[in-house]
Write a protein that holds these residues in place. Structure first.
Motif, PDB file in Angstrom:
ATOM      1  N   MET A 118       0.882  -1.540  -0.407  1.00  4.58           N
ATOM      2  CA  MET A 118       0.217  -0.065   0.128  1.00  4.58           C
ATOM      3  C   MET A 118       1.050   1.447   0.058  1.00  4.58           C
ATOM      4  O   MET A 118       1.836   1.117   1.122  1.00  4.58           O
ATOM      5  N   THR A 119       0.167   2.528  -1.118  1.00  3.97           N
ATOM      6  CA  THR A 119       1.254   3.429  -1.389  1.00  3.97           C
ATOM      7  C   THR A 119       0.431   4.709  -0.390  1.00  3.97           C
ATOM      8  O   THR A 119      -0.659   3.934  -0.604  1.00  3.97           O
ATOM      9  N   SER A 120       1.339   5.329   0.036  1.00  3.80           N
ATOM     10  CA  SER A 120       0.677   6.845   0.810  1.00  3.80           C
ATOM     11  C   SER A 120      -0.725   7.492  -0.569  1.00  3.80           C
ATOM     12  O   SER A 120      -0.998   7.737   0.320  1.00  3.80           O
ATOM     13  N   ALA A 121      -0.547   7.469  -1.559  1.00  2.00           N
ATOM     14  CA  ALA A 121      -1.052   7.715  -2.398  1.00  2.00           C
ATOM     15  C   ALA A 121      -2.891   7.339  -2.001  1.00  2.00           C
ATOM     16  O   ALA A 121      -3.830   7.641  -2.487  1.00  2.00           O
ATOM     17  N   HIS A 122      -3.068   5.378  -1.028  1.00  2.00           N
ATOM     18  CA  HIS A 122      -4.325   5.147  -1.391  1.00  2.00           C
ATOM     19  C   HIS A 122      -4.735   5.650  -0.166  1.00  2.00           C
ATOM     20  O   HIS A 122      -5.988   4.917   0.547  1.00  2.00           O
ATOM     21  N   VAL A 123      -3.680   6.298   0.838  1.00  4.04           N
ATOM     22  CA  VAL A 123      -4.403   7.022   2.295  1.00  4.04           C
ATOM     23  C   VAL A 123      -5.208   7.480   2.309  1.00  4.04           C
ATOM     24  O   VAL A 123      -4.315   8.919   1.428  1.00  4.04           O
ATOM     25  N   PRO A 124      -6.080   7.872   2.177  1.00  3.73           N
ATOM     26  CA  PRO A 124      -7.009   9.509   2.208  1.00  3.73           C
ATOM     27  C   PRO A 124      -6.471  10.489   3.558  1.00  3.73           C
ATOM     28  O   PRO A 124      -5.913  10.028   4.280  1.00  3.73           O
ATOM     29  N   ALA A 125      -6.013  11.351   2.876  1.00  2.00           N
ATOM     30  CA  ALA A 125      -5.668  12.696   3.496  1.00  2.00           C
ATOM     31  C   ALA A 125      -5.781  12.283   5.531  1.00  2.00           C
ATOM     32  O   ALA A 125      -5.349  12.876   6.156  1.00  2.00           O
ATOM     33  N   GLU A 126      -7.149  12.288   5.859  1.00  2.00           N
ATOM     34  CA  GLU A 126      -7.295  12.456   6.966  1.00  2.00           C
ATOM     35  C   GLU A 126      -7.547  11.539   8.162  1.00  2.00           C
ATOM     36  O   GLU A 126      -6.599  12.085   9.070  1.00  2.00           O
ATOM     37  N   VAL A 127      -6.895  10.228   7.654  1.00  2.00           N
ATOM     38  CA  VAL A 127      -6.021   8.779   8.638  1.00  2.00           C
ATOM     39  C   VAL A 127      -4.655   9.517   8.171  1.00  2.00           C
ATOM     40  O   VAL A 127      -4.079   9.504   9.517  1.00  2.00           O
ATOM     41  N   VAL A 128      -4.214   9.550   7.690  1.00  2.00           N
ATOM     42  CA  VAL A 128      -2.982  10.181   7.451  1.00  2.00           C
ATOM     43  C   VAL A 128      -2.684  11.337   9.087  1.00  2.00           C
ATOM     44  O   VAL A 128      -2.113  11.398   9.214  1.00  2.00           O
ATOM     45  N   ILE A 129      -3.078  12.728   8.278  1.00  2.00           N
ATOM     46  CA  ILE A 129      -3.585  13.568   9.121  1.00  2.00           C
ATOM     47  C   ILE A 129      -3.872  12.948  10.568  1.00  2.00           C
ATOM     48  O   ILE A 129      -2.814  13.447  11.467  1.00  2.00           O
ATOM     49  N   GLY A 130      -4.649  12.154  11.074  1.00  2.00           N
ATOM     50  CA  GLY A 130      -5.012  11.743  12.694  1.00  2.00           C
ATOM     51  C   GLY A 130      -3.770  10.636  12.968  1.00  2.00           C
ATOM     52  O   GLY A 130      -3.151  10.792  13.982  1.00  2.00           O
ATOM     53  N   LEU A 131      -3.466  10.125  11.394  1.00  2.14           N
ATOM     54  CA  LEU A 131      -2.402   9.684  12.346  1.00  2.14           C
ATOM     55  C   LEU A 131      -1.219  10.512  12.646  1.00  2.14           C
ATOM     56  O   LEU A 131      -0.531  10.316  13.285  1.00  2.14           O
ATOM     57  N   GLN A 132      -0.932  11.469  12.193  1.00  2.46           N
ATOM     58  CA  GLN A 132      -0.251  12.469  12.606  1.00  2.46           C
ATOM     59  C   GLN A 132      -0.049  12.940  13.826  1.00  2.46           C
ATOM     60  O   GLN A 132       0.565  13.071  14.231  1.00  2.46           O
ATOM     61  N   GLN A 133      -0.815  13.794  13.703  1.00  8.02           N
ATOM     62  CA  GLN A 133      -2.093  13.948  15.223  1.00  8.02           C
ATOM     63  C   GLN A 133      -1.508  12.607  15.784  1.00  8.02           C
ATOM     64  O   GLN A 133      -1.436  13.612  17.314  1.00  8.02           O
ATOM     65  N   ARG A 134      -1.419  11.560  15.782  1.00  6.49           N
ATOM     66  CA  ARG A 134      -1.632  11.485  17.295  1.00  6.49           C
ATOM     67  C   ARG A 134      -0.367  11.094  17.135  1.00  6.49           C
ATOM     68  O   ARG A 134       0.592  10.456  18.396  1.00  6.49           O
ATOM     69  N   LEU A 135       0.389  10.680  16.280  1.00  7.28           N
ATOM     70  CA  LEU A 135       2.211  10.469  16.735  1.00  7.28           C
ATOM     71  C   LEU A 135       2.977  11.451  17.216  1.00  7.28           C
ATOM     72  O   LEU A 135       4.002  11.722  18.383  1.00  7.28           O
TER      73      LEU A 135
END
Length: 121
Positions: free
Chosen positions: A1-18
């Motif tokens: 899975m590449t980052s292009a397939h992950v929705p931006a909200e999920v990436v932002i949420g994961l980044q916030q949790r991180l």
């Protein structure tokens, strides 16, 4: 899975949790550093208390030895005092006996003088 397939909200949420986890990690590191500082301070305090305890223990041991020596000397003096008291008691009895004998002899002397017709001086 590449980052292009992950929705931006999920990436932002994961980044916030991180980021939140990283912040918690920094807080924990700060708390750990504080605890390590307290431990070091307590270790120093423990060393000082141990030194003081050791020093006081040495004083107590010296004091107890000196006290034992004084008690031994006091015991020796008590023995000498008892001997002197016994000697004094025997001397007092001897004096009392001599006084009694003196009174007896004085009575006998007066009786003899009376028999001889002499007056007591």
């Amino acid at each position: 899975m590449t980052s292009a397939h992950v929705p931006a909200e999920v990436v932002i949420g994961l980044q916030q949790r991180l980021d939140a986890q990283a912040e918690k990690c920094k807080e924990l590191q700060y708390l750990i550093a504080q605890q390590e500082s307290k431990i070091a301070s307590m270790s120093e305090c423990h060393r000082e208390l141990q030194w003081s305890f050791d020093r006081d223990s040495e004083y107590i041991i010296k004091y107890m030895r000196a006290l034992a020596c004084k008690e031994r000397k006091l015991g020796e003096l008590d023995e000498k005092l008892f001997a002197v008291n016994d000697d004094c008691d025997s001397k007092i009895k001897e004096i009392a006996s001599l006084k009694y004998n003196e009174e007896q002899y004085q009575g006998e002397i007066e009786d003899l003088r009376a028999e001889l017709g002499l007056r007591a001086e």
